[in-house]
Scaffold this motif. Structure first.
Motif, PDB file in Angstrom:
ATOM      1  N   ALA A 183       0.843  -1.192   0.000  1.00 54.27           N
ATOM      2  CA  ALA A 183       0.000   0.000   0.000  1.00 54.27           C
ATOM      3  C   ALA A 183       0.880   1.244   0.000  1.00 54.27           C
ATOM      4  N   TYR A 184       0.521   2.193  -0.816  1.00 58.34           N
ATOM      5  CA  TYR A 184       1.215   3.465  -0.881  1.00 58.34           C
ATOM      6  C   TYR A 184       0.204   4.565  -0.602  1.00 58.34           C
ATOM      7  N   LYS A 185       0.657   5.630  -0.007  1.00 51.65           N
ATOM      8  CA  LYS A 185      -0.223   6.745   0.298  1.00 51.65           C
ATOM      9  C   LYS A 185       0.400   8.018  -0.252  1.00 51.65           C
ATOM     10  N   PHE A 186      -0.390   8.767  -0.992  1.00 54.43           N
ATOM     11  CA  PHE A 186       0.068  10.058  -1.477  1.00 54.43           C
ATOM     12  C   PHE A 186      -1.137  10.978  -1.580  1.00 54.43           C
ATOM     13  N   LYS A 187      -0.892  12.265  -1.632  1.00 56.95           N
ATOM     14  CA  LYS A 187      -1.966  13.240  -1.723  1.00 56.95           C
ATOM     15  C   LYS A 187      -1.944  13.863  -3.105  1.00 56.95           C
TER      16      LYS A 187
END
Length: 65
Positions: free
Chosen positions: A3-7
């Motif tokens: 899982a990767y998180k970015f805005k």
């Protein structure tokens, strides 16, 4: 699967992905970021659970240690 998180900001219905995701099969989940803080009262509301029908076997629980 990782899982990767970015805005990102949607512009004309399009969200630009980071370069590392190009030409890869991805699953997207979208969450709106809200600026107003969530009150602690809303997060920590009391809950009542009826435990009268629960069975507890102390010896079985101690075996799992």
């Amino acid at each position: 699967m990782e899982a990767y998180k970015f805005k990102g900001v949607a512009e004309n219905g399009v969200i630009a992905l980071p370069q590392e995701f190009m030409n890869k099969f991805v699953e997207i989940t979208v969450c709106e970021i809200v600026d107003k803080p969530i009150s602690k009262r809303a997060l920590l509301s009391p809950v009542q659970i009826d435990t009268s029908c629960w069975k507890w076997n102390r010896e079985e629980a101690n075996e799992r240690r």
